[in-house]
Motif scaffolding. Structure first.
Motif: not given
Length: 289
Positions: A133, A135, A148, A150, A172, A213, A225, A227
Motif C-alpha cells: 500500500d 503511495r 496510491p 493501487r 511505504y 498483505r 492484490r 485480498d
C-alpha cells in the motif's frame, strides 16, 4: 541498433526537470538508471524528442524513516536499497524482493523510481509497492500530488503519471516486525517470472498471524492484490489446511491471467494457488526457531 536523434538535457533540480518536460510538451523521457529505457531507445521502440537526465538531483535519492512511514527517493539505486539496514528492518518484503531483481549489474545502476514508472507487469518492485500500500509522490507544473499504488498502475507499462510530472519519492507504511517473501515461477535467475506471489504478515505471540498483505504478478495485466486470500489467513494459525484453503480462494477472485511467451493463461491459473501456498509456507517456516 542505435537510438534516434533527441536533445539531451541535464537537470540539476526537480524544478528544472519539470521545466524541461514542459518545453518538450510531454514528448521527453526521464533518464535515471536507464536499465529499461536505453534498450527501448536502441531498438527505436521509443522516439522521444528529449532525454532529461536527473542523476544530478541529490534530493531524489535517500531512505529515511519518520512518523510511521518509510520514504525512499525515486532515484535511489537498487543496490542502496538492498544494502540498507533501514529497509531490512522496516520493509522486509522490499528487502527480500530487491534481491530478486535482475542481476548485480542491473541492481548497481537501476533505480526504484525507474522500475515503478516503467510499470512492467512482471517486475518485483511494482508488486511490492502495491502489496505494501505504498503511495507515490509526483511533482509537476501544478505542484505535488500523491497517488496510491493501487491507482498508479493502470496496466502493462501504463501509469497515472502525467507526461509533465516526475516521480519524487515513494512512501511505504512502516512494516517493522513483519516478515516478507516473494515466491515466483521462473526459468532462470534474472528472467521475468511467469507468476509471482508477494506475502507480508506479522506473527503474534499466540501462534496466530496478522496484518496479512498478499499481491500477485502474472494474473492480470498489472500487479494485483489478493485480498480474499489475505482475509482468510488473518488471525489464523496457518497450518497446512488453512494455507490450502486460502490458496484455493484466489481462484474465486476476478483474475485474468495473460498469455505470452513465458506461459499460457491456463498454466498461470494452475500455478497461482501453488505459489500462494509456497509464499505463505515460507513465512511460517522463517518464523520458526
Amino acid at each position: 541498433m542505435k537510438p534516434g536523434s533527441f536533445e539531451y538535457v541535464k537537470a540539476d533540480t526537480v524544478e528544472a526537470a519539470i521545466e524541461a518536460l514542459q518545453r518538450f510538451d510531454g514528448e521527453a523521457r526521464i533518464l535515471a538508471g536507464g536499465q529499461s529505457l536505453m534498450p527501448l531507445l536502441n531498438m527505436r521502440m521509443l522516439r522521444p524528442a528529449g532525454l532529461i537526465d536527473v542523476n544530478g538531483i541529490s534530493d531524489l535519492s535517500g531512505i529515511r524513516v519518520e512518523a510511521g512511514e518509510v520514504r525512499v527517493g525515486a532515484l535511489t539505486r537498487y543496490v542502496d536499497i538492498e544494502q540498507s539496514p533501514l529497509i531490512a528492518r522496516h520493509l522486509p518484503l522490499v528487502a527480500h524482493g530487491i534481491r530478486k531483481v535482475a542481476d548485480r549489474q542491473v541492481r548497481n545502476r537501476g533505480t526504484l523510481g525507474g522500475s515503478l514508472c516503467h510499470a512492467d507487469p512482471a517486475a518485483q518492485m511494482p508488486l511490492c509497492a502495491l502489496t505494501m500500500d505504498a503511495r507515490l509522490r509526483l511533482a509537476g507544473p501544478d505542484g505535488l500530488r500523491e497517488v496510491p499504488a493501487r491507482a498508479f498502475f493502470l496496466g502493462a507499462y501504463a501509469t497515472a503519471a502525467d507526461p509533465l510530472e516526475i516521480l519524487v519519492d515513494i512512501i511505504y507504511p512502516d512494516a517493522e516486525g513483519t516478515l516478507g517473501t516473494i515466491a515466483q515461477q521462473i526459468r532462470r535467475h534474472g528472467d521475468f517470472p511467469a507468476v509471482s506471489i508477494a506475502a507480508s504478515a506479522r506473527p503474534a505471540d499466540d501462534g496466530r498471524w496478522v496484518d496479512w498483505r498478499i499481491g500477485a504478478c502474472g494474473l492480470d495485466d498489472r500487479a494485483i492484490r489478493l485480498d480474499r486470500t489475505a482475509a482468510m489467513l488473518e488471525g489464523q494459525r496457518p497450518d497446512a489446511e488453512v494455507i490450502a484453503a486460502a490458496a484455493a480462494a484466489l481462484l474465486e477472485d476476478d483474475i485474468d491471467p495473460p498469455e505470452d511467451v513465458r506461459a499460457s493463461a491456463e498454466y498461470r491459473r494452475h500455478l497461482a494457488p501453488i505459489y500462494v501456498a509456497r509464499a505463505v509456507t515460507a513465512l511460517v517456516e522463517e518464523a520458526r526457531p
